[in-house]
Design an enzyme around this catalytic site. Structure first.
Site, PDB file in Angstrom:
ATOM      1  N   GLU A 139       0.830  -1.211   0.000  1.00 18.29           N
ATOM      2  CA  GLU A 139       0.000   0.000   0.000  1.00 18.29           C
ATOM      3  C   GLU A 139       0.862   1.257   0.000  1.00 18.29           C
ATOM      4  OE1 GLU A 139      -3.046   0.750  -0.314  1.00 18.29           O
ATOM      5  OE2 GLU A 139      -4.312  -0.954   0.234  1.00 18.29           O
ATOM      6  N   ASN A 145     -10.954   4.050   1.623  1.00 20.68           N
ATOM      7  CA  ASN A 145      -9.915   4.008   0.596  1.00 20.68           C
ATOM      8  C   ASN A 145     -10.045   5.235  -0.315  1.00 20.68           C
ATOM      9  OD1 ASN A 145      -7.829   1.957   0.288  1.00 20.68           O
ATOM     10  ND2 ASN A 145      -9.483   0.466   0.435  1.00 20.68           N
ATOM     11  N   ASP A 167     -10.218   0.770  -4.867  1.00 20.31           N
ATOM     12  CA  ASP A 167      -9.223   0.759  -3.788  1.00 20.31           C
ATOM     13  C   ASP A 167      -8.482   2.094  -3.756  1.00 20.31           C
ATOM     14  OD1 ASP A 167      -7.355  -0.149  -1.801  1.00 20.31           O
ATOM     15  OD2 ASP A 167      -7.678  -2.197  -2.485  1.00 20.31           O
TER      16      ASP A 167
END
Length: 298
Positions: free
Chosen positions: A18, A155, A207
């Protein structure tokens, strides 16, 4: 595109890769592997990587004016100094009021003015608990009260080039929405929440995201093996197929800000998959905007 057009930046696959981030000052990339409590860096000039181990899961990072990092971790927001060795020096800036078993920060970054934003989630997504909150942090005001609440899996934080539109997604299978907000750049307050895009009937869930100089919103289609570009009007105008099923977040960088780093998730490390959890760089034919630094004097 096919895999031959992708630059693989590390042979070390992440479990949950991430928060890719390009440092203009240092001319290097950073990203994190959440479950492994690890911060990674990649120097394209030497094609070398380095990693640092944190004391708890680090969900996202942002650059500071001091050349250090600010990070959202399990128990709060921390100032991170990367050491010469494999460890970090972490000092708590603000404790997370809702910290507890199964709760952690998720996606986050700075707005165009340098305010740091991050949201929380309940890690067991099967439980579908909408207890996630979005917070703002500044050195003057500390951690805000929840600015957006009842999120399942926060997100997709990003801002338009002029900073006057804030984007936020909820990637949980029961939501799959991207919202846009009008954003007061003076106070750092979003308002006028509206649905920007509904990905329920698209391949993949919304996302992590980034915005290019045209104001288009690029978002990773988790479970959809693609990154998708939406125009400022919320219309899909490009889809780039990826070799991994679960891309997690994308960010523009490189010397001309025309590269897109994409991190990904490996949901089952015991199952062989050459691309799951890998971190890639592509050149999508668009240019991004340098991340605003969080103002910090040390």
């Amino acid at each position: 595109m096919n895999p031959n057009n992708f630059e693989l930046v590390s042979t070390q696959a992440c479990i949950v890769g991430e928060s890719p981030l390009w440092s203009v000052l240092q001319q290097r990339w950073y990203w994190v592997d959440i479950p492994r409590k690890t911060i990674w860096s990649y120097d394209p000039a030497t094609q070398s990587t380095h990693s640092w181990l944190c004391s708890e899961m680090v969900a996202n990072i942002a650059l500071t004016t001091a050349g250090t990092l600010i990070a959202a971790m399990e128990s709060g927001i921390f100032h991170i100094t990367l050491q010469d060795g494999p460890a970090v020096n972490a000092s708590l800036l603000a404790a997370l009021p809702e910290a507890g078993p199964g709760i952690r920060f998720n996606d986050g970054r700075c707005d165009r003015q340098g305010r740091y934003w991050s949201g929380t989630m309940f890690m067991d997504m099967a439980a579908a608990r909408d207890i996630g909150n979005l917070y703002r942090y500044t050195t003057d005001d500390g951690l805000s009260v929840p600015v957006v609440s009842q999120l399942l899996t926060q997100n997709g934080l990003a801002w338009s080039p002029d900073g006057k539109t804030m984007y936020l997604s909820d990637s949980h299978p029961q939501r799959q929405l991207i919202w846009a907000f009008d954003y007061d750049t003076d106070s750092g307050t979003p308002h006028g929440q509206r649905v920007f895009a509904d990905m329920t009937n698209m391949a993949g869930r919304p996302d992590g995201a980034a915005v290019d100089t045209d104001g288009c919103y690029w978002i990773c289609a988790n479970d959809g093996a693609a990154v998708v570009r939406f125009t400022p009007e919320g219309k899909v105008d490009r889809t780039i197929s990826l070799p991994m099923k679960k891309p997690a977040m994308c960010s523009f960088g490189g010397s001309n800000l025309d590269e897109l780093m994409i991190t990904s998730i490996n949901p089952d490390p015991q199952t062989p998959d050459a691309w799951a959890g890998q971190t890639l760089i592509i050149r999508p034919g668009a240019q991004g905007i340098a991340e605003t630094l969080f103002p910090l004097d040390i």
